[in-house]
Scaffold this active site. Sequence first.
Site, PDB file in Angstrom:
ATOM      1  N   SER A 151       0.842  -1.205   0.000  1.00 25.86           N
ATOM      2  CA  SER A 151       0.000   0.000   0.000  1.00 25.86           C
ATOM      3  C   SER A 151       0.869   1.243   0.000  1.00 25.86           C
ATOM      4  CB  SER A 151      -0.940   0.021   1.213  1.00 25.86           C
ATOM      5  OG  SER A 151      -0.186   0.134   2.420  1.00 25.86           O
ATOM      6  N   LEU A 210       3.189   4.384  -0.215  1.00 24.43           N
ATOM      7  CA  LEU A 210       4.477   4.649  -0.840  1.00 24.43           C
ATOM      8  C   LEU A 210       5.149   3.366  -1.309  1.00 24.43           C
ATOM      9  CD1 LEU A 210       5.897   7.280   1.697  1.00 24.43           C
ATOM     10  CD2 LEU A 210       4.527   7.696  -0.359  1.00 24.43           C
ATOM     11  N   ASP A 264       5.826  -9.464   9.848  1.00 28.12           N
ATOM     12  CA  ASP A 264       5.734  -8.317  10.751  1.00 28.12           C
ATOM     13  C   ASP A 264       7.155  -7.805  10.892  1.00 28.12           C
ATOM     14  OD1 ASP A 264       5.678  -6.575  12.900  1.00 28.12           O
ATOM     15  OD2 ASP A 264       4.522  -7.896  14.211  1.00 28.12           O
ATOM     16  N   CYS A 305       9.532   0.895   3.413  1.00 27.51           N
ATOM     17  CA  CYS A 305       8.367   1.777   3.502  1.00 27.51           C
ATOM     18  C   CYS A 305       7.388   1.350   4.596  1.00 27.51           C
ATOM     19  CB  CYS A 305       7.623   1.822   2.169  1.00 27.51           C
ATOM     20  SG  CYS A 305       8.548   2.599   0.826  1.00 27.51           S
ATOM     21  N   SER A 340      10.821  10.935   7.720  1.00 26.41           N
ATOM     22  CA  SER A 340       9.645  11.800   7.599  1.00 26.41           C
ATOM     23  C   SER A 340      10.068  13.215   7.931  1.00 26.41           C
ATOM     24  CB  SER A 340       8.545  11.345   8.563  1.00 26.41           C
ATOM     25  OG  SER A 340       7.532  12.342   8.680  1.00 26.41           O
ATOM     26  N   TYR A 358       6.316   9.127  16.876  1.00 29.99           N
ATOM     27  CA  TYR A 358       6.547   9.049  15.428  1.00 29.99           C
ATOM     28  C   TYR A 358       7.812   9.821  15.054  1.00 29.99           C
ATOM     29  CZ  TYR A 358       5.492   9.290  10.413  1.00 29.99           C
ATOM     30  OH  TYR A 358       5.546   9.187   9.048  1.00 29.99           O
ATOM     31  N   PHE A 370       1.852  13.179   2.087  1.00 27.40           N
ATOM     32  CA  PHE A 370       1.590  12.415   0.877  1.00 27.40           C
ATOM     33  C   PHE A 370       0.199  11.790   0.900  1.00 27.40           C
ATOM     34  CE2 PHE A 370       5.859  13.117  -0.192  1.00 27.40           C
ATOM     35  CZ  PHE A 370       6.104  12.639  -1.478  1.00 27.40           C
TER      36      PHE A 370
END
Length: 254
Positions: A15, A17, A57, A85, A147, A160, A193
């Site tokens: 899914s 990117l 995982d 990704c 990011s 994050y 994005f």
Amino acid sequence: MLISDQIALVSGGASGLGAATARHFAEAGARVAVLDYNREAAEAVAAEIGGFAVQADVSDEAAVDAAIGAATAHFGAAPRIAVNCAGVGHAARIVGREGKTSADVFERTLRVNLFGTYYVMSHAAKRMMELDPLDTGERGVVVNTASVAWQDGQLGQAAYAASKGAIAAMCLPAAREFARAGIRVMAIAPGLFHTPMMEGLPEETTAQITANIPFPARLGAPREYALMAEHIVTNPYLNGTTIRLDGAVRLPPR
């Protein structure tokens, strides 16, 4: 390194990117292993591009090792290209309402985003080291995903931002370590994005978000991430740094 005829591994390849990168690399002639937690989605993308699906995982090192081993066995050689990704975007205040802390969110985010990236990079690089070098001296390329939150982390993004900041920080030492083997390591720091994380937001929220992007004033297209990954692979002098891909956005505090 030319992408054509190379074996590429894309984590989170079912899914967003990752799927865009898997499709783009396949169009460029690569044989692509689509690694994802969601087996059915990985198999769907792999079937579409003539690739090979592996389920894992990424926070489980043994599962990552087994998945890369399965891809290597399927293609008859280890991947020379690995693009990371896979990731999660959980948000939580460090101390929330009624004094509730969020150590569980912090740990899970780092396990998937940081540890997962490290596991894929390390087990892919271990196999790349066994390959014969190309005429350029290269044995492989690793592209990790940071990011813009690495530098512009917003309220509720401590976990994050920490995970993505660590990915950016380990880029240079990893590149220095693998230099002797002819393996380059780069990171891309995407801005905002059009991915499944964003698709669930109300239209007015998306409009507010895109209003902060100078130019182009829109969400990034996953294919634009794939184009950057392609350039990193094909440009042999890119090594050991993190590239922001963000339309000049700087995230506000909230």
